[in-house]
Design a protein around this motif. Structure first.
Motif, PDB file in Angstrom:
ATOM      1  N   TYR A 152       0.808  -1.344  -0.201  1.00  0.00           N
ATOM      2  CA  TYR A 152      -0.082  -0.057   0.055  1.00  0.00           C
ATOM      3  C   TYR A 152       0.936   1.148   0.063  1.00  0.00           C
ATOM      4  O   TYR A 152       0.565   2.231  -0.458  1.00  0.00           O
ATOM      5  CB  TYR A 152      -0.973   0.042   1.220  1.00  0.00           C
ATOM      6  CG  TYR A 152      -1.865  -1.404   1.079  1.00  0.00           C
ATOM      7  CD1 TYR A 152      -2.614  -1.322   0.034  1.00  0.00           C
ATOM      8  CD2 TYR A 152      -1.792  -2.165   2.192  1.00  0.00           C
ATOM      9  CE1 TYR A 152      -3.601  -2.466   0.161  1.00  0.00           C
ATOM     10  CE2 TYR A 152      -2.603  -3.266   2.179  1.00  0.00           C
ATOM     11  CZ  TYR A 152      -3.656  -3.337   1.092  1.00  0.00           C
ATOM     12  OH  TYR A 152      -4.365  -4.593   0.972  1.00  0.00           O
ATOM     13  N   ASP A 156       0.448   4.075  -2.784  1.00  0.00           N
ATOM     14  CA  ASP A 156       0.239   5.544  -2.614  1.00  0.00           C
ATOM     15  C   ASP A 156       1.154   6.437  -3.104  1.00  0.00           C
ATOM     16  O   ASP A 156       0.780   7.422  -3.618  1.00  0.00           O
ATOM     17  CB  ASP A 156       0.225   5.625  -0.836  1.00  0.00           C
ATOM     18  CG  ASP A 156      -0.362   7.082  -0.509  1.00  0.00           C
ATOM     19  OD1 ASP A 156      -1.249   7.679  -1.349  1.00  0.00           O
ATOM     20  OD2 ASP A 156       0.265   7.551   0.604  1.00  0.00           O
ATOM     21  N   TRP A 177      -8.744   3.703  -3.523  1.00  0.00           N
ATOM     22  CA  TRP A 177      -7.645   3.879  -2.431  1.00  0.00           C
ATOM     23  C   TRP A 177      -8.451   4.122  -1.365  1.00  0.00           C
ATOM     24  O   TRP A 177      -8.208   3.848  -0.026  1.00  0.00           O
ATOM     25  CB  TRP A 177      -6.702   5.110  -2.924  1.00  0.00           C
ATOM     26  CG  TRP A 177      -5.827   5.321  -1.536  1.00  0.00           C
ATOM     27  CD1 TRP A 177      -6.039   6.674  -0.709  1.00  0.00           C
ATOM     28  CD2 TRP A 177      -4.734   4.850  -1.102  1.00  0.00           C
ATOM     29  NE1 TRP A 177      -5.048   6.597   0.121  1.00  0.00           N
ATOM     30  CE2 TRP A 177      -4.254   5.513   0.014  1.00  0.00           C
ATOM     31  CE3 TRP A 177      -3.875   3.769  -1.757  1.00  0.00           C
ATOM     32  CZ2 TRP A 177      -3.221   5.308   0.663  1.00  0.00           C
ATOM     33  CZ3 TRP A 177      -2.861   3.125  -0.810  1.00  0.00           C
ATOM     34  CH2 TRP A 177      -2.492   3.956   0.351  1.00  0.00           C
TER      35      TRP A 177
END
Length: 425
Positions: A152, A156, A177
């Protein structure tokens, strides 16, 4: 999904309940779509390009075009053979391409995502990125893969590179997201923005994708009428769309408690579209209604279908849930859960591993996994239920009660069979 004959008695008691006040569906809205059973497995376009491929063919556009058609046939029929044929065509395209090789790398990577072969998908996405062309497309693909792999932080950082509030590809990934972060309101807000852009573009593929995903997201948010409307919008564009029909079947079953109608919808889908998850849903409805014969038949159909080696890792999570309900499969469940975690180390796969340990009597190990890999890292109801089960086994009463309160509000998403599990926590 262990069959429980007591469910028959419960369902009989519920027959008299009036469900009309909560109904959002009407058979008149979708009956005409259920009559469409013909799966598309060829087209003039496919025949044209397929005819150009020979054993020593190097005509690159043929392989790409044929692969795209095979993908469509897979979506239409659920037949895994077509997805594997698409893979074969794309591997040949990658092999012979000298120009636009990155495009074929990305196509093959997406095929592997569909097969849940995420680490292989990453290899080809990285290969495309190294060629230095179409930077945003590479970033979008890499974001998708890293989300699937549970990376993650990396996802990001990629998202920040292509952030553009007016770009469709950014908007749909911002929605994804925020769904991961548990912010469903913002997820739907982004998806509604994507819908506007898709409708402005009149792009059929984008509209199908947006409408069907909004059907899911609105369902998760408990906005069942909106969910239903978006599944119908999907069917208006593609009347044979099995995914939208399954979504309506779930609404009819879980929200309206009309198992007979839900089974009728599923039967119509299975006329032309065979997918393992459809048989599991059929079995779940049969369990709820006490129909043991249908339950056994559905589970046998599921097992027979996934015995096809071409499915590979695609149904590991589904198979694990079956193992959890069958005595004698405890050690198999541990092995399969470890395999799934190795394939994609997400909170959702770790919660399956925790349950596998719990079913083997390893309650302390299960708690360790929950504490380190699941707690605070996902907001999915199934993961929350796994946490509650592990907490209960470890006599953490206050934490169980906290989760139980939240889970009781997820009745629609989890369904009536799982809801009974929650009530017993």
């Amino acid at each position: 999904m262990k069959f429980n004959i007591l469910i028959l008695l419960l369902s009989v008691l519920m027959v008299g309940c009036d469900q009309t006040d909560q109904n959002v569906s009407s058979p008149g809205d979708y009956n005409s779509y259920l009559a469409i059973n013909e799966a598309r497995t060829t087209s003039p376009y496919f025949e044209l390009w397929n005819s150009k491929i020979t054993s020593d063919s190097v005509e690159l556009p043929s392989f790409s075009a044929v692969a795209g058609q095979y993908n469509s046939f897979f979506e239409s029929t659920g037949d895994i053979t077509y997805l594997k044929k698409a893979e074969k065509s794309l591997k040949k395209a990658v092999e012979i391409a000298n120009i636009d090789k990155d495009k074929y790398y990305r196509s093959l990577s997406r095929n592997y995502i569909s097969q849940h072969r995420f680490k292989e998908a990453l290899i080809y996405a990285d290969s495309a990125a190294k060629l230095g062309k179409d930077l945003p497309e590479n970033q979008h693909l890499l974001f998708d893969i890293h989300m699937e792999l549970g990376n993650y932080k990396k996802a990001d950082s990629l998202q920040k590179l292509f952030a553009d509030p007016y770009d469709f590809n950014y908007i749909i990934r911002a929605a994804k997201w925020n769904d991961y972060k548990g912010d469903l309101d913002r997820t739907i807000m982004f998806m509604e923005k994507a819908k506007v852009k898709a409708e402005d573009s009149k792009n059929r593929s984008l509209l199908l994708w947006v409408y069907s995903n909004l059907g899911d997201y609105y369902g998760h948010a408990g906005e069942i009428e909106q969910s239903y409307k978006h599944y119908l919008k999907t069917l208006e564009i593609e009347p044979s769309n099995a995914y939208a029909k399954k979504g309506i079947a779930w609404i009819v079953f879980s929200h309206e408690d009309n198992s007979t109608e839900a089974l009728r919808i599923l039967d119509s889908i299975l006329e032309s579209h065979r997918s393992p998850d459809l048989y599991l849903l059929q079995a779940e409805i049969a369990e709820h209604t006490g129909n043991k014969d249908l339950y056994d038949t559905s589970m046998n159909n599921f097992q027979n279908l996934i015995s096809n080696a071409n499915y590979g890792e695609m149904y590991n999570a589904h198979n694990l849930k079956v193992y959890f309900s069958e005595s004698g499969k405890e050690l198999k469940a541990i092995d399969l859960a470890r395999k799934e975690v190795a394939n994609r180390a997400t909170p959702e796969t770790f919660q399956l591993l925790a349950l596998a340990h719990l079913n083997n009597g390893n309650k302390k190990e299960a708690l360790k996994i929950i504490r380190n890999k699941v707690e605070g890292k996902t907001f999915e109801p199934e993961a929350q239920l796994a946490m509650a089960k592990v907490y209960k086994a470890n006599e953490l009463t206050s934490e169980v009660e906290r989760l139980k309160k939240e889970l009781l509000e997820a009745k629609y998403e989890l369904g009536p069979v799982t809801y009974k599990e929650i009530q017993k926590l």
